[in-house]
Design an enzyme around this catalytic site. Sequence first.
Site, PDB file in Angstrom:
ATOM      1  N   ASN A 184       0.874  -1.164   0.000  1.00 34.19           N
ATOM      2  CA  ASN A 184       0.000   0.000   0.000  1.00 34.19           C
ATOM      3  C   ASN A 184       0.916   1.220   0.000  1.00 34.19           C
ATOM      4  OD1 ASN A 184      -1.763   2.075   0.468  1.00 34.19           O
ATOM      5  ND2 ASN A 184      -2.394   1.407   2.514  1.00 34.19           N
ATOM      6  N   TRP A 185       1.064   1.810  -1.175  1.00 29.20           N
ATOM      7  CA  TRP A 185       2.013   2.927  -1.291  1.00 29.20           C
ATOM      8  C   TRP A 185       1.530   4.178  -0.575  1.00 29.20           C
ATOM      9  CZ3 TRP A 185       3.771   3.037  -7.174  1.00 29.20           C
ATOM     10  CH2 TRP A 185       4.484   1.877  -7.461  1.00 29.20           C
ATOM     11  N   LYS A 186       0.243   4.237  -0.238  1.00 32.29           N
ATOM     12  CA  LYS A 186      -0.348   5.460   0.326  1.00 32.29           C
ATOM     13  C   LYS A 186      -0.043   6.631  -0.609  1.00 32.29           C
ATOM     14  CE  LYS A 186      -0.178   3.242   4.769  1.00 32.29           C
ATOM     15  NZ  LYS A 186      -0.134   3.336   6.223  1.00 32.29           N
ATOM     16  N   HIS A 236      -9.513   1.245   4.866  1.00 35.19           N
ATOM     17  CA  HIS A 236      -8.233   1.445   5.547  1.00 35.19           C
ATOM     18  C   HIS A 236      -8.445   2.403   6.723  1.00 35.19           C
ATOM     19  CE1 HIS A 236      -4.137   2.621   6.420  1.00 35.19           C
ATOM     20  NE2 HIS A 236      -3.780   1.493   5.822  1.00 35.19           N
ATOM     21  N   GLU A 287      -6.823   4.794   7.759  1.00 29.29           N
ATOM     22  CA  GLU A 287      -6.612   6.217   7.440  1.00 29.29           C
ATOM     23  C   GLU A 287      -7.850   6.803   6.767  1.00 29.29           C
ATOM     24  OE1 GLU A 287      -2.866   5.565   5.481  1.00 29.29           O
ATOM     25  OE2 GLU A 287      -2.036   5.000   7.435  1.00 29.29           O
ATOM     26  N   GLU A 339      -5.398  -4.852  10.524  1.00 26.96           N
ATOM     27  CA  GLU A 339      -4.388  -3.818  10.732  1.00 26.96           C
ATOM     28  C   GLU A 339      -4.667  -3.081  12.037  1.00 26.96           C
ATOM     29  OE1 GLU A 339      -2.421  -2.706   6.724  1.00 26.96           O
ATOM     30  OE2 GLU A 339      -4.015  -1.279   7.113  1.00 26.96           O
ATOM     31  N   GLY A 343       2.488   2.355  10.802  1.00 31.45           N
ATOM     32  CA  GLY A 343       3.432   3.460  10.663  1.00 31.45           C
ATOM     33  C   GLY A 343       4.152   3.829  11.951  1.00 31.45           C
ATOM     34  N   SER A 345       3.402  -2.120  10.321  1.00 34.46           N
ATOM     35  CA  SER A 345       4.851  -2.208  10.555  1.00 34.46           C
ATOM     36  C   SER A 345       5.430  -3.581  10.229  1.00 34.46           C
ATOM     37  CB  SER A 345       5.188  -1.776  11.988  1.00 34.46           C
ATOM     38  OG  SER A 345       4.785  -0.437  12.209  1.00 34.46           O
ATOM     39  N   GLY A 367       2.867  -1.097   4.248  1.00 34.79           N
ATOM     40  CA  GLY A 367       2.950   0.335   3.959  1.00 34.79           C
ATOM     41  C   GLY A 367       4.384   0.739   3.646  1.00 34.79           C
ATOM     42  N   GLY A 368       5.033   1.351   4.609  1.00 33.34           N
ATOM     43  CA  GLY A 368       6.367   1.925   4.407  1.00 33.34           C
ATOM     44  C   GLY A 368       7.362   0.998   3.710  1.00 33.34           C
TER      45      GLY A 368
HETATM   46  P1  13P Z   1       3.039   0.412   7.667  1.00 28.68           P
HETATM   47  O1  13P Z   1       3.528  -0.876   7.070  1.00 28.68           O
HETATM   48  O2  13P Z   1       3.785   1.621   7.158  1.00 28.68           O
HETATM   49  O3  13P Z   1       2.919   0.352   9.146  1.00 28.68           O
HETATM   50  O4  13P Z   1       1.529   0.620   7.111  1.00 28.68           O
HETATM   51  C1  13P Z   1       0.650  -0.432   7.200  1.00 28.68           C
HETATM   52  C2  13P Z   1      -0.552  -0.094   6.424  1.00 28.68           C
HETATM   53  O5  13P Z   1      -1.289   0.810   6.761  1.00 28.68           O
HETATM   54  C3  13P Z   1      -0.820  -0.867   5.200  1.00 28.68           C
HETATM   55  O6  13P Z   1      -2.080  -0.619   4.704  1.00 28.68           O
END
Ligand code: 13P
Length: 251
Positions: free
Chosen positions: A9-11, A95, A97, A167, A173, A212, A233-234
């Site tokens: 998930n590149w956000k 998600h 967010e 999640e 994050g 994470s 994510g990251g």
């Molecule tokens: P991180 O891997 O950066 O914690 O993000 C997880 C996430 O929100 C994937 O959708």
Amino acid sequence: MRKKLVAGNWKMHGNLAENNKLLDAVVAGVSGLRDASVAVCVPYPYIPSVQVKLSDTNVSWGGQNVSQYDKGAYTGEVSTTMLKDFCCTYVIVGHSERRTIFNENNKIVAEKYVAAQNAGLIPILCVGETLEQREAGTTEQIIEEQINAVVSLAGVDSLSKAVVAYEPIWAIGTGKTASPQQAQEVHAFIRKGIAAQNASVAENLTIQYGGSVKANNAAELFAMPDIDGGLIGGASLISGDFITICHALQN
Ligand code: 13P
């Protein structure tokens, strides 16, 4: 055997040059992977170029959000059929967010899930609790409500064409990963709840863990019996790390 899936998930990250570099490396790095699926969920404007890059590779692509509406006067929104036009396989719905920053509640998320399935997209339904909810002992109740909203609207059988991603919000994050045992506990709880309604749907449901996930902790998470991959994510923005995580599916 149920399908395992690692999805990036590149956000709201990336640009054309960086994306191309990242995807060249990822495609090469996962080309030998068998029995495991890899996908990237990218910002809308990049979907066409990602489609060009990933066609004829073993990496799929998708969106990070979608409108619950088919079409109409919804300025700024993107429909499921638009994602389908660019051959997206997946779309993330719910998600945290989106839920917290953009006020998407369980009802909206369920509508997005249904819209995605109606268009032939596979929704990756995100569920998870806040730290306060975990500390208050309401994790299971929160997760149950989030899953039930979708099951009430779409039926339990719809989960045979969906992916669930657990999640925990406190792990997103933050660098604070749920321990494999903590994650496994919730994954087993999700699967058990669904099994009570349809055992075979539950058995075949891919449940990803997200929060994470890194190159150095993916293998121990994916080794748990009810963890079928991850939503990353990251670490999905760093080719070497993402490739390592994808390979951890096979260990
Ligand atoms: P991180 O891997 O950066 O914690 O993000 C997880 C996430 O929100 C994937 O959708």
